[in-house]
Design a protein around this motif. Structure first.
Motif, PDB file in Angstrom:
ATOM      1  N   THR A  64      -7.529   3.379   4.118  1.00  0.00           N
ATOM      2  CA  THR A  64      -7.357   4.441   3.129  1.00  0.00           C
ATOM      3  C   THR A  64      -7.627   5.786   3.783  1.00  0.00           C
ATOM      4  O   THR A  64      -8.360   5.880   4.777  1.00  0.00           O
ATOM      5  N   ALA A  73      -4.174   8.144   0.218  1.00  0.00           N
ATOM      6  CA  ALA A  73      -3.145   7.229   0.718  1.00  0.00           C
ATOM      7  C   ALA A  73      -3.809   5.937   1.168  1.00  0.00           C
ATOM      8  O   ALA A  73      -4.971   5.926   1.593  1.00  0.00           O
ATOM      9  N   ASP A  74      -3.092   4.837   1.074  1.00  0.00           N
ATOM     10  CA  ASP A  74      -3.615   3.560   1.552  1.00  0.00           C
ATOM     11  C   ASP A  74      -2.480   2.727   2.132  1.00  0.00           C
ATOM     12  O   ASP A  74      -1.310   2.913   1.782  1.00  0.00           O
ATOM     13  N   VAL A  75      -2.837   1.818   3.012  1.00  0.00           N
ATOM     14  CA  VAL A  75      -1.861   0.915   3.624  1.00  0.00           C
ATOM     15  C   VAL A  75      -2.464  -0.480   3.663  1.00  0.00           C
ATOM     16  O   VAL A  75      -3.680  -0.641   3.813  1.00  0.00           O
ATOM     17  N   TYR A  97       2.652  -2.678   2.675  1.00  0.00           N
ATOM     18  CA  TYR A  97       3.075  -1.522   1.904  1.00  0.00           C
ATOM     19  C   TYR A  97       2.231  -0.294   2.224  1.00  0.00           C
ATOM     20  O   TYR A  97       1.152  -0.388   2.821  1.00  0.00           O
ATOM     21  N   ILE A  98       2.753   0.851   1.811  1.00  0.00           N
ATOM     22  CA  ILE A  98       2.018   2.117   1.814  1.00  0.00           C
ATOM     23  C   ILE A  98       1.963   2.614   0.380  1.00  0.00           C
ATOM     24  O   ILE A  98       2.966   2.594  -0.341  1.00  0.00           O
TER      25      ILE A  98
END
Length: 334
Positions: A64, A73-75, A97-98
């Motif tokens: 994050t 934002a996170d991935v 995913y993003i």
């Protein structure tokens, strides 16, 4: 992030039974963690032979980043792990995913992810051994479980301490799988959280080859309580038009499916559950599968869990060799 936004970020993780991770880095608004779980046990296969089993083992990485001004934002990347056999095919993608989230404006995600349809339909998909098979019939292509190549949006509207309204929407592009072509697909998920009560509705539609009708699903669900904490009851009902294409069936067919579960967890974490599931081919008025399972789970520690389950085959109209299933094992959460 606000509590409601954070809840939308981790919703898919919680439904999939994996809400633990080891944080390896946290500095300057950035975090990085590793999670997943490995299960190992014994059970019988489709030929009723005893075998060593591993139920849905996986490993994931999560990161994050605080973007400022209420944005983050996170991935996530998650892979199935082949724990029982050697060779080259050790990993396959489950999630990738993003996501971008705002405290006020909601959350957008792009990639392979748990879908808004699953946010509503996956509420009964809780026990380790046996649960909610129908959501995974063409689940990737139809976006009813983990959805490939999806763009989604979620937003929670809070109307006080005990009332939340959840909105989810998703879109998938053209996709082909197993000789079936799926066109652009859209879906919508709506739900209300009222204290310990949840009620939801989900809809998905899009073209499918071999049918003049769109592959369309309508789903309603409701639950009371929290799985693993006292009394928990949940039920899901799905109606599909040219929707499912189960193994051994020729082409998409109209269908309806039911999943229901009742569970009770004692103070020592011993959790008993009874669930029922059926999936019907409405075109032929035949049962594709119907089953009932009695299961028990126990947390030896926060990361080490034991499970046992016995699933009774209630019969179907396509095969004469259906057998009861059983499973006994342990799961370790990373």
């Amino acid at each position: 992030m606000k509590k409601t936004v954070l809840a939308s970020v981790i919703a898919g993780m919680a439904f999939s039974g994996q809400a633990l991770a080891v944080e390896l880095y946290n500095s300057g608004g950035s975090t990085f963690s590793v999670g997943g779980h490995i299960s190992m046990g014994i059970g019988n296969d489709d030929d009723d032979e005893l075998e060593v089993q591993s139920i849905s083992p996986r490993i994931n990485i999560n990161a994050t980043q605080d973007l400022g001004h209420g944005w983050s934002a996170d991935v996530k990347g998650e892979w199935s792990v082949n724990t029982l056999e050697g060779g080259d095919n050790s990993f396959s993608t489950r999630l990738g995913y993003i996501g971008v989230t705002h405290e006020t404006w909601g959350r957008g995600v792009g990639g392979t992810q748990w879908s808004p349809y699953y946010d509503v339909g996956g509420i009964a998909d809780m026990p380790i051994a046996f649960a909610n098979d129908f959501l995974y019939v063409n689940g990737y292509e139809l976006g009813t479980g983990r959805a490939e190549r999806m763009i989604s949006y979620r937003k929670t509207f809070n109307f006080g301490d005990n009332l939340d309204f959840n909105l989810g929407a998703g879109w998938q592009g053209d996709n082909s799988e197993g000789g079936t072509d799926y066109g652009n697909r859209g879906q919508l998920g709506l739900s209300v959280d009222l204290g310990g009560i949840f009620v939801g509705y989900a809809f998905t539609t899009g073209s499918v080859s071999g049918s003049n009708d769109d592959a369309m699903g309508n789903l309603v669900s409701a639950k009371y309580g929290t799985y693993g904490d006292g009394l928990f009851i949940a039920a899901v009902y799905e109606m599909g038009d040219s929707f499912r294409n189960a193994v051994g069936q020729a082409g998409a067919y109209d269908s309806y499916s039911i999943e229901a579960i009742a569970a009770f967890a004692l103070a020592n974490s011993l959790n008993f559950s009874l669930n029922y599931e059926s999936h019907e081919n409405d075109d032929d008025s035949k049962t594709v599968f119907s089953q009932m399972a009695l299961q028990v789970e126990y947390n030896f520690t926060g990361k080490f869990m034991g499970y046992a389950g016995y699933q009774i085959d209630l019969g179907d109209d396509y095969a004469d060799d259906g057998d009861d299933k059983y499973a006994l094992g342990v799961r370790y959460y990373l």
